[in-house]
Design an enzyme around this catalytic site. Structure first.
Site, PDB file in Angstrom:
ATOM      1  N   GLY A 125       0.810  -1.213   0.000  1.00  8.56           N
ATOM      2  CA  GLY A 125       0.000   0.000   0.000  1.00  8.56           C
ATOM      3  C   GLY A 125       0.840   1.259   0.000  1.00  8.56           C
ATOM      4  O   GLY A 125       0.345   2.339   0.288  1.00  8.56           O
ATOM      5  N   LEU A 126       2.135   1.140  -0.322  1.00  8.68           N
ATOM      6  CA  LEU A 126       3.027   2.311  -0.358  1.00  8.68           C
ATOM      7  C   LEU A 126       3.400   2.702  -1.788  1.00  8.68           C
ATOM      8  O   LEU A 126       4.357   3.428  -2.017  1.00  8.68           O
ATOM      9  CB  LEU A 126       4.294   2.045   0.466  1.00  8.68           C
ATOM     10  N   ASP A 173      -1.478   8.371  -6.219  1.00 11.69           N
ATOM     11  CA  ASP A 173      -0.162   7.752  -6.049  1.00 11.69           C
ATOM     12  C   ASP A 173       0.837   8.336  -7.037  1.00 11.69           C
ATOM     13  O   ASP A 173       1.966   8.678  -6.692  1.00 11.69           O
ATOM     14  CB  ASP A 173      -0.256   6.235  -6.260  1.00 11.69           C
TER      15      ASP A 173
END
EC number: 2.7.1.6
Length: 384
Positions: A125-126, A173
């Protein structure tokens, strides 16, 4: 060894000559504003000091040879021919970005040798995928001296992930990896792409704790959440849920709930989450860390109860972190959900206490060992 050094070293070993240049694109952590990006809403992430490095050199033809150091695989494709999907999932991120760059810049056919490596944990999730897309986009832009802004590179990365890879992500993102700023969190308006940088308060650290429960967006429930949000937007007669005010939602909530319970719950999260992001910016600017902690807790509760994307391991991690941090600071799940990481804003003097509380309890309860990362907010993609 840092990814930048490893990429340069492995390039030489693999290709037998030295790379001309290296690009670094960071991963990101989202402090607050989850799943709001594809609803044209607000998010508050920062770029982090983990990312993807790509070392590269021009070739005198139109072939790209791409060496993925971490898995020891290579992909090869020709920019003078239509770019087709590869059987290697990772290679499709590269091919997709180049394909959509060519749509914008049809003359781009510059061949290159590339070697790439990342220290962003996969499926955490990074945003390991966004770091890959943005590093490749910047590499292509440098190779062809292309007239692309960082925001355009970010949107090309999103397009590649949506259309070529098949993951229905928003644009947060990629925008964060492209436009991050040192020591700042950035509020992004995902519709206008306007950015509001706000300093990370002095005396606070960003801790990311990986539950080490893997998530996979392409095959997961992400796409169904998106459809439920689109249903709710259509119900309210708007382009996206960003256009629904909290008051408008309350007015018709019972009607939506009767028609589609899931769409009601998803919309409730998105509309309240957008409000929390706007309030979080004000709290940070006022250095009101108690308020910020409350907003982060509210965000987590909403993801758990209304958006239904947390899992027991993540909920437990957040509970432990909230106890360790106390009122001045906060913790919540970050990323797409169903595993991955939690993010904490923690007073510097409590970092070791937080680390110890998690280490003493999480594995005992879940049977899984967490990974603890202390991060700094850093600049977006750049040549090294």
């Amino acid at each position: 060894m840092k990814p930048q050094q490893l990429a340069t070293q492995k390039f030489s070993e693999h290709y037998g000559y030295s790379a001309a240049q290296t690009v670094f694109a960071p991963g990101r952590v989202n402090i607050i504003g989850e799943h709001t990006d594809y609803n044209d809403g607000f998010v508050m992430p920062c770029a982090i000091n983990y990312g993807m490095a790509v070392s590269f050199s021009k070739r005198d033809d139109s072939v790209w040879r791409v060496y993925a150091i971490d898995i020891d695989e290579q992909d090869e494709f020709d920019l003078s021919r239509p770019i087709e999907p590869s059987e290697h999932k990772w290679a499709n991120y590269v091919r997709g970005v180049v394909k959509y760059i060519q749509e914008k810049c049809p003359e781009f056919k510059q061949g290159a040798d590339l070697a790439m490596t990342s220290d962003v944990p996969m499926s955490s999730g990074l945003s390991s995928s966004a770091a890959l897309e943005i590093s490749i986009g910047k590499t292509a832009q440098v190779l062809g001296d292309l007239p692309l802004s960082l925001a355009e590179i970010a949107l090309i990365g999103q397009q590649a992930e949506n259309k070529f890879v098949g993951a229905n992500c928003g644009n947060m993102d990629q925008l964060t990896s492209a436009l991050g700023q040192k020591d700042q969190v950035i509020m992004i308006d995902c519709r206008s792409l306007e950015i509001t940088p706000t300093p990370v308060p002095h005396g606070y650290s960003i801790a990311i704790i990986n539950s080490n429960v893997k998530h996979d967006l392409v095959t997961g429930e992400y796409n169904s959440r998106r459809q439920e949000c689109e249903f709710a937007a259509k119900f309210f007669g708007v382009k996206a849920l960003r256009d629904v005010t909290p008051a408008q939602f309350i007015e018709r909530a019972a009607e939506l709930q009767a028609e589609n319970e899931l769409a009601y719950k998803r919309a409730k999260h998105i509309i309240s989450e957008n409000q929390r992001v706007l309030e979080a910016v004000e709290a940070l600017q006022a250095k009101d860390m108690v308020k910020l902690g409350q907003l982060m807790a509210g965000s987590h509760d909403s993801m758990r109860d209304d958006f239904e994307i947390t899992i027991p391991e993540i909920d437990y991690l957040v509970e432990l972190a909230q106890v360790a941090i106390g009122k001045n600071g906060g913790a919540r799940m970050t990323g797409g959900g169903f595993g991955g990481c939690i993010v904490c804003l923690v007073p510097d003097e409590k970092v070791e206490h937080l680390r110890r509380i998690i280490a003493d309890n999480y594995e005992k309860q879940t049977g899984i060992k967490e990974t603890f990362h202390l991060c700094t907010a850093c600049d977006g993609v750049h040549l090294i």
